[in-house]
Design an enzyme around this catalytic site. Sequence first.
Site, PDB file in Angstrom:
ATOM      1  N   HIS A   1      -2.021  11.423  -2.013  1.00 54.36           N
ATOM      2  CA  HIS A   1      -1.905  10.909  -3.170  1.00 54.36           C
ATOM      3  C   HIS A   1      -3.039  10.741  -3.922  1.00 54.36           C
ATOM      4  O   HIS A   1      -4.018  11.671  -3.394  1.00 54.36           O
ATOM      5  CB  HIS A   1      -1.541   9.396  -3.145  1.00 54.36           C
TER       6      HIS A   1
ATOM      7  N   HIS B   1       2.148   8.908   4.412  1.00 58.36           N
ATOM      8  CA  HIS B   1       0.926   9.923   4.501  1.00 58.36           C
ATOM      9  C   HIS B   1       1.673  10.943   5.643  1.00 58.36           C
ATOM     10  O   HIS B   1       1.609  11.998   5.684  1.00 58.36           O
ATOM     11  CB  HIS B   1      -0.097   9.473   5.019  1.00 58.36           C
TER      12      HIS B   1
ATOM     13  N   THR C   1      -6.211   4.180  -2.344  1.00 57.59           N
ATOM     14  CA  THR C   1      -6.125   2.677  -2.062  1.00 57.59           C
ATOM     15  C   THR C   1      -7.300   1.775  -2.614  1.00 57.59           C
ATOM     16  O   THR C   1      -7.043   0.665  -3.026  1.00 57.59           O
ATOM     17  CB  THR C   1      -6.184   2.452  -0.418  1.00 57.59           C
TER      18      THR C   1
ATOM     19  N   LYS D   1      -6.033  -3.113   6.155  1.00 52.95           N
ATOM     20  CA  LYS D   1      -7.063  -2.300   6.010  1.00 52.95           C
ATOM     21  C   LYS D   1      -8.176  -3.407   5.406  1.00 52.95           C
ATOM     22  O   LYS D   1      -7.817  -4.047   4.683  1.00 52.95           O
ATOM     23  CB  LYS D   1      -6.896  -1.396   4.937  1.00 52.95           C
ATOM     24  N   ASP D   2      -9.566  -3.139   5.757  1.00 55.78           N
ATOM     25  CA  ASP D   2     -10.558  -3.813   5.387  1.00 55.78           C
ATOM     26  C   ASP D   2     -10.508  -3.851   3.684  1.00 55.78           C
ATOM     27  O   ASP D   2     -10.760  -4.754   3.015  1.00 55.78           O
ATOM     28  CB  ASP D   2     -11.810  -3.512   5.804  1.00 55.78           C
ATOM     29  N   ARG D   3     -10.574  -2.547   3.202  1.00 56.47           N
ATOM     30  CA  ARG D   3     -10.443  -2.580   1.642  1.00 56.47           C
ATOM     31  C   ARG D   3      -9.474  -3.323   1.002  1.00 56.47           C
ATOM     32  O   ARG D   3      -9.309  -3.764   0.064  1.00 56.47           O
ATOM     33  CB  ARG D   3     -10.594  -0.933   1.188  1.00 56.47           C
TER      34      ARG D   3
ATOM     35  N   ASP E   1       0.858  -1.338  -0.001  1.00 58.28           N
ATOM     36  CA  ASP E   1       0.243  -0.065  -0.081  1.00 58.28           C
ATOM     37  C   ASP E   1       0.777   1.195   0.231  1.00 58.28           C
ATOM     38  O   ASP E   1       1.837   1.347   0.971  1.00 58.28           O
ATOM     39  CB  ASP E   1      -0.898  -0.006   1.393  1.00 58.28           C
TER      40      ASP E   1
ATOM     41  N   HIS F   1      -1.091   2.311  -5.571  1.00 56.39           N
ATOM     42  CA  HIS F   1      -0.713   3.907  -5.820  1.00 56.39           C
ATOM     43  C   HIS F   1       0.676   4.531  -5.405  1.00 56.39           C
ATOM     44  O   HIS F   1       1.374   3.660  -4.608  1.00 56.39           O
ATOM     45  CB  HIS F   1      -1.819   4.922  -5.140  1.00 56.39           C
TER      46      HIS F   1
ATOM     47  N   ASP G   1       2.040   3.077   3.632  1.00 59.26           N
ATOM     48  CA  ASP G   1       1.005   4.286   3.220  1.00 59.26           C
ATOM     49  C   ASP G   1       0.696   4.986   4.382  1.00 59.26           C
ATOM     50  O   ASP G   1       0.989   6.270   4.151  1.00 59.26           O
ATOM     51  CB  ASP G   1      -0.444   3.391   2.769  1.00 59.26           C
TER      52      ASP G   1
END
Length: 569
Positions: A509, A330, A98, A181-183, A57, A374, A326
């Site tokens: 991003h 960030h 994401t 992450k869930d996604r 990620d 990404h 990620d």
Amino acid sequence: MLNLKHQAPSSQLRRTLLTGLTVFALTGSCHYALAASPSQAPQIAKAPKLVLVLVIDGLPNEQVQRYRHQFGEGGFKRLMEQGAWFGNAHQAHGITVTAVGHSAVLTGAYPYQHGIIGNSWFDPKTSASVYCTEDTQHTYIGTDTKASDGTSPANLKVSTVGDELRYATGNRSKVVTVSGKDRGAILLAGKTGTAYMLMKKTGAFASSTYYMNQHPAWHADFHANKPQDRFYGKQWTTSLADHAYHDDAHDDIVAPANSSSSKRFPYTYDSASGKPDAEYYEKLFTGPYVDELTLDFARAAIEGEKLGSNPTGATDVLGVSLSSHDYVNHTWGPESKMSHDHLQRLDRLLAKFLSDVDKKIGLDNTLVVLTADHGFANVPEFSQSMKRDANRLDGSKMLTALNQHLVEQFGVEKLVRKWSAPYFFFDYSKAEVKGITRSELENAAARFMLNYNGVASTYTRTQFENGQVPNDRISRLMQRAWHKQLSGDVMVVVKPYWYFGSTNSGTSHGTPYTYDTNVPLMIMGKPWIKAGAYSQYAEVMDIAPTLSHLLRIRLPSGSEGRVLTETLK
């Protein structure tokens, strides 16, 4: 871009035609092989026992290039030297976040088809916010669940490689995914796989009732000794010699003392309560330990589900999305010492994991794919130090300014009802009462925003619907990201090195620029893949058709990528 000319044939059309020719050629060669005598027939490699899909990620390809000389032998370097590595690979859509990026990996589809247009979006029909993987019909197993938590792939509108593999094998293949992450887990698992995600409240991995009613026994065994608590009180600091970080951005730029991201090395994992709790589990995401925990859980899944050892002989899929890079980027940016060190630690974790897969299943029985969802922009303050025009663009201030402008032009209050990056949503009913056409309203807003500081270009709903988007790279990427039923009415693209945000530190991003789109793409599997560094343009969307070809299964329903034939043995 505000332009009313019709679009010339797109590069995607050319890619589709080339893909069709490739499929025709492959089909033809297969027919020839069937007609040939046994002695002439080509040897076809056996199917892999396991397809291992690794998604990092928030990893821009430039970081892999910049720090590759410091990698160990068994992680990124192994994939780059023993597999096919594309340096010019891209997430080829304009909203690089994401959820959208993870959706691309195993669907081979763009947002306008797969329907995941952001991490969350505004529903113009209900005026409600929609989270990409929310589904209120399902809950986490054994854990509190909020209405907006990610619990199922209900919003994903197309199939994945895993879905098609299970269809082809009568559900004998297993598809298991895991992520912080869930996604990251759900959008790799597709409709028929099984996803596990880390709960920030407990630090444990959980699935949802969409997949099962209760966790398997191996899940309980993994959590029996609370492995998530073993990092409490640990400090994260540099793992290499000081001179290794000489070219990284200075801490005063990426973590200034008066900013919300002022924390520097050493970074301590603890909490105000003095014991592991939600505050501590949340902290774990920013650093190497959630990735370590995720890979440990992936090992448990391999053992517990017998992945790669399917008694039916069917190929299994394991998807692992590693979330922490990620969070690190960030907070401090890809130019920071913190991000640099995190990538080196991640490299060592991957090396150990691939070694364990080799011992358990055999890497010659495993097809490994590594990519990212990404890239990342630099922290604006760092870009400014490099004499670039860079900053953050506050969406709420843009909304106020645009509504004020439209009042002055049309005499109607609040014609824009919502800003949901990168879109403005209009109240067309108010405009129609005053005799203002939709195109008049859209064009007025688009023209105003073109003069707003930090904005590079704008596109309107009418342009997208009528195919009036210019045939340049940025416009094509934004067209692919726009979904007719879900997306907004005017899309805003920031200038290079700008991004949507209102904080005073860190970066993000989400743009169509190459620092956000260019991601690593590596495929390793000795029986199937020719090792080498490939300079050809490739897309993350090409992963799904390539895997489908190697697995001899139907393409996912929205797939538009090409088979990476140059890598195939």
